[in-house]
Design a protein around this motif. Structure first.
Motif, PDB file in Angstrom:
ATOM      1  N   THR A 108       0.840  -1.203   0.000  1.00  0.00           N
ATOM      2  CA  THR A 108       0.000   0.000   0.000  1.00  0.00           C
ATOM      3  C   THR A 108       0.875   1.254   0.000  1.00  0.00           C
ATOM      4  O   THR A 108       2.061   1.199   0.331  1.00  0.00           O
ATOM      5  N   ALA A 109       0.244   2.393  -0.354  1.00  0.00           N
ATOM      6  CA  ALA A 109       0.999   3.655  -0.421  1.00  0.00           C
ATOM      7  C   ALA A 109       1.238   4.242   0.964  1.00  0.00           C
ATOM      8  O   ALA A 109       2.195   4.986   1.164  1.00  0.00           O
ATOM      9  N   ASP A 110       0.371   3.896   1.937  1.00  0.00           N
ATOM     10  CA  ASP A 110       0.407   4.659   3.197  1.00  0.00           C
ATOM     11  C   ASP A 110       1.102   3.967   4.361  1.00  0.00           C
ATOM     12  O   ASP A 110       1.151   4.511   5.450  1.00  0.00           O
ATOM     13  N   TRP A 111       1.683   2.766   4.147  1.00  0.00           N
ATOM     14  CA  TRP A 111       2.251   2.083   5.321  1.00  0.00           C
ATOM     15  C   TRP A 111       3.329   2.914   6.028  1.00  0.00           C
ATOM     16  O   TRP A 111       3.385   2.888   7.272  1.00  0.00           O
ATOM     17  N   PRO A 112       4.165   3.703   5.303  1.00  0.00           N
ATOM     18  CA  PRO A 112       5.185   4.463   6.052  1.00  0.00           C
ATOM     19  C   PRO A 112       4.565   5.457   7.048  1.00  0.00           C
ATOM     20  O   PRO A 112       5.144   5.730   8.097  1.00  0.00           O
ATOM     21  N   ALA A 138       9.887  -2.474  -6.534  1.00  0.00           N
ATOM     22  CA  ALA A 138      10.594  -1.224  -6.858  1.00  0.00           C
ATOM     23  C   ALA A 138       9.907  -0.042  -6.159  1.00  0.00           C
ATOM     24  O   ALA A 138      10.575   0.856  -5.634  1.00  0.00           O
ATOM     25  N   THR A 139       8.580  -0.052  -6.141  1.00  0.00           N
ATOM     26  CA  THR A 139       7.840   1.008  -5.427  1.00  0.00           C
ATOM     27  C   THR A 139       8.188   0.976  -3.932  1.00  0.00           C
ATOM     28  O   THR A 139       8.442   2.012  -3.308  1.00  0.00           O
ATOM     29  N   LEU A 140       8.211  -0.238  -3.376  1.00  0.00           N
ATOM     30  CA  LEU A 140       8.563  -0.401  -1.955  1.00  0.00           C
ATOM     31  C   LEU A 140       9.971   0.138  -1.694  1.00  0.00           C
ATOM     32  O   LEU A 140      10.207   0.811  -0.670  1.00  0.00           O
ATOM     33  N   TYR A 141      10.895  -0.116  -2.603  1.00  0.00           N
ATOM     34  CA  TYR A 141      12.262   0.376  -2.413  1.00  0.00           C
ATOM     35  C   TYR A 141      12.297   1.914  -2.376  1.00  0.00           C
ATOM     36  O   TYR A 141      13.092   2.502  -1.644  1.00  0.00           O
ATOM     37  N   GLY A 142      11.440   2.552  -3.152  1.00  0.00           N
ATOM     38  CA  GLY A 142      11.337   4.013  -3.078  1.00  0.00           C
ATOM     39  C   GLY A 142      10.850   4.455  -1.708  1.00  0.00           C
ATOM     40  O   GLY A 142      11.357   5.429  -1.126  1.00  0.00           O
ATOM     41  N   GLN A 143       9.864   3.729  -1.173  1.00  0.00           N
ATOM     42  CA  GLN A 143       9.332   4.067   0.158  1.00  0.00           C
ATOM     43  C   GLN A 143      10.406   3.845   1.232  1.00  0.00           C
ATOM     44  O   GLN A 143      10.559   4.659   2.151  1.00  0.00           O
ATOM     45  N   VAL A 144      11.160   2.753   1.085  1.00  0.00           N
ATOM     46  CA  VAL A 144      12.221   2.458   2.053  1.00  0.00           C
ATOM     47  C   VAL A 144      13.294   3.553   2.002  1.00  0.00           C
ATOM     48  O   VAL A 144      13.771   4.019   3.041  1.00  0.00           O
ATOM     49  N   ALA A 145      13.639   3.991   0.795  1.00  0.00           N
ATOM     50  CA  ALA A 145      14.661   5.040   0.658  1.00  0.00           C
ATOM     51  C   ALA A 145      14.237   6.305   1.409  1.00  0.00           C
ATOM     52  O   ALA A 145      15.067   7.005   1.978  1.00  0.00           O
ATOM     53  N   GLY A 146      12.934   6.568   1.418  1.00  0.00           N
ATOM     54  CA  GLY A 146      12.426   7.742   2.129  1.00  0.00           C
ATOM     55  C   GLY A 146      12.495   7.603   3.650  1.00  0.00           C
ATOM     56  O   GLY A 146      12.403   8.597   4.365  1.00  0.00           O
ATOM     57  N   LEU A 147      12.645   6.374   4.136  1.00  0.00           N
ATOM     58  CA  LEU A 147      12.646   6.138   5.587  1.00  0.00           C
ATOM     59  C   LEU A 147      14.045   6.009   6.179  1.00  0.00           C
ATOM     60  O   LEU A 147      14.214   6.102   7.395  1.00  0.00           O
ATOM     61  N   VAL A 148      15.041   5.745   5.332  1.00  0.00           N
ATOM     62  CA  VAL A 148      16.410   5.556   5.840  1.00  0.00           C
ATOM     63  C   VAL A 148      17.087   6.919   5.910  1.00  0.00           C
ATOM     64  O   VAL A 148      17.097   7.667   4.933  1.00  0.00           O
ATOM     65  N   ARG A 149      17.660   7.238   7.059  1.00  0.00           N
ATOM     66  CA  ARG A 149      18.326   8.545   7.206  1.00  0.00           C
ATOM     67  C   ARG A 149      19.580   8.591   6.340  1.00  0.00           C
ATOM     68  O   ARG A 149      20.122   7.541   5.955  1.00  0.00           O
ATOM     69  N   HIS A 150      20.088   9.799   6.074  1.00  0.00           N
ATOM     70  CA  HIS A 150      21.347   9.949   5.353  1.00  0.00           C
ATOM     71  C   HIS A 150      22.441   9.217   6.124  1.00  0.00           C
ATOM     72  O   HIS A 150      22.578   9.413   7.327  1.00  0.00           O
ATOM     73  N   GLY A 151      23.177   8.350   5.466  1.00  0.00           N
ATOM     74  CA  GLY A 151      24.208   7.558   6.149  1.00  0.00           C
ATOM     75  C   GLY A 151      23.675   6.262   6.734  1.00  0.00           C
ATOM     76  O   GLY A 151      24.450   5.447   7.252  1.00  0.00           O
ATOM     77  N   GLY A 152      22.363   6.056   6.657  1.00  0.00           N
ATOM     78  CA  GLY A 152      21.755   4.820   7.163  1.00  0.00           C
ATOM     79  C   GLY A 152      21.786   3.712   6.116  1.00  0.00           C
ATOM     80  O   GLY A 152      22.221   3.917   4.981  1.00  0.00           O
ATOM     81  N   VAL A 153      21.309   2.527   6.516  1.00  0.00           N
ATOM     82  CA  VAL A 153      21.408   1.367   5.630  1.00  0.00           C
ATOM     83  C   VAL A 153      20.073   0.648   5.453  1.00  0.00           C
ATOM     84  O   VAL A 153      19.206   0.685   6.329  1.00  0.00           O
ATOM     85  N   PHE A 154      19.985  -0.027   4.315  1.00  0.00           N
ATOM     86  CA  PHE A 154      18.918  -0.999   4.068  1.00  0.00           C
ATOM     87  C   PHE A 154      19.606  -2.325   3.768  1.00  0.00           C
ATOM     88  O   PHE A 154      20.591  -2.350   3.022  1.00  0.00           O
ATOM     89  N   MET A 155      19.109  -3.404   4.353  1.00  0.00           N
ATOM     90  CA  MET A 155      19.645  -4.727   4.004  1.00  0.00           C
ATOM     91  C   MET A 155      18.518  -5.711   3.751  1.00  0.00           C
ATOM     92  O   MET A 155      17.550  -5.754   4.515  1.00  0.00           O
TER      93      MET A 155
END
Ligand SMILES: C[S@@+](CC[C@H](N)C(=O)[O-])C[C@H]1O[C@@H](n2cnc3c(N)ncnc32)[C@H](O)[C@@H]1O
Length: 257
Positions: A108-112, A138-155
């Protein structure tokens, strides 16, 4: 079923459910703990030992449990759609104010907006995103990118298939299935059998019926290559992305914001 799993008049042994979930997952990934260890090594290396973590598609909270055991000052938000696995997660961490769970659909669009925080040091996920097709992923990855702080990580530790190596893939698959069969002959429950046990448990029966209404046996998704994951994560705003661990079947992909 494992004899010590289940609910009795005196309550539910959530730790026994955790252990039986782990044994079931290890039928498919005998090296599952290894990927969790490397994931937490890279958390420590890149964001330190007291991170704010989002455990994405957390299931029973497997990543959260290992995170807090290793880094007691960490905090975690677990998000998932499965009411039965979330019941085990909530039961396990009840009273631990470092942990929050959110029930939401990652498609969904609003989970964040439903999370308790707008930004995380690390977003971690395992054995889950192959439940999504490539476009929603790919859409989810965009949402995840919006949640990770600068210098933070996704794994993301998951099954990632390189289509350019079909004979290696076929040999790997055959070998993996032989290992799975041996584990089952040794008495380990597979996915379907584990869910049958949950369906017969007095406490988990109702959320288990609901999860089958939501997913059926298993959602249907894609398993693109590690290169695909790294490319899409860079397109969505991560500065660097590459595998930091792999087995013949699976990859742990790390993206740095
Ligand atoms: C095999 S489990 C892995 C759970 C946990 N990460 C682990 O390693 O034990 C896959 C998880 O992905 C979750 N999942 C799949 N699709 C989802 C979606 N669209 N929204 C939220 N959770 C999802 C499932 O509910 C399930 O808990």
């Amino acid at each position: 079923m494992s004899t010590n799993t289940g609910s009795t008049r005196t309550g539910t042994d959530w730790q026994a459910w955790q252990e039986s979930w782990d044994r079931q997952q290890e039928v498919y990934m005998p090296d599952r703990e290894e990927r969790f260890r490397v994931m937490l090594d890279m958390v420590e290396a890149l964001v330190g030992p007291a991170p704010r973590v989002l455990d994405l598609a957390c299931g029973t909270g497997s990543i959260t449990a290992r995170l807090l055991a290793r880094f007691p000052k960490a905090t975690s938000t677990g998000i998932d759609l499965d009411p039965a696995l979330l019941a085990i997660a909530r039961g396990t961490f009840e009273g631990d104010d470092r942990v929050t769970f959110v029930e939401a659909d990652l498609k969904t669009a609003d989970w964040p907006t439903r999370l308790p925080h707008q930004s995380y040091d690390a977003v971690l996920t395992a054995t889950a995103l192959h439940w999504l097709h490539s476009d929603p992923l790919a859409t989810l990855y965009g949402q995840v990118a919006g949640l990770v702080r600068h210098g933070g990580v996704f794994m993301n530790a998951d099954h990632m298939i390189d289509d350019s190596t079909p004979r290696i893939n076929a040999a790997e698959r055959e070998q993996r299935h032989a290992v799975m069969e041996r584990a089952q002959q040794g008495g380990a429950l597979d996915w379907a059998e584990w869910w049958q046990v949950a369906a017969n448990d007095p406490v988990l029966a109702e959320p288990t019926a609901k999860r089958f209404e939501i997913y059926g046996e298993h959602a249907d998704g894609d398993m693109p290559s590690a290169a695909w994951h790294a490319r899409v994560l860079r397109e969505k705003g991560f500065a660097e992305a590459r595998p930091v661990w792999s087995s013949p079947a699976d990859t742990l992909l790390l993206a740095l914001k």
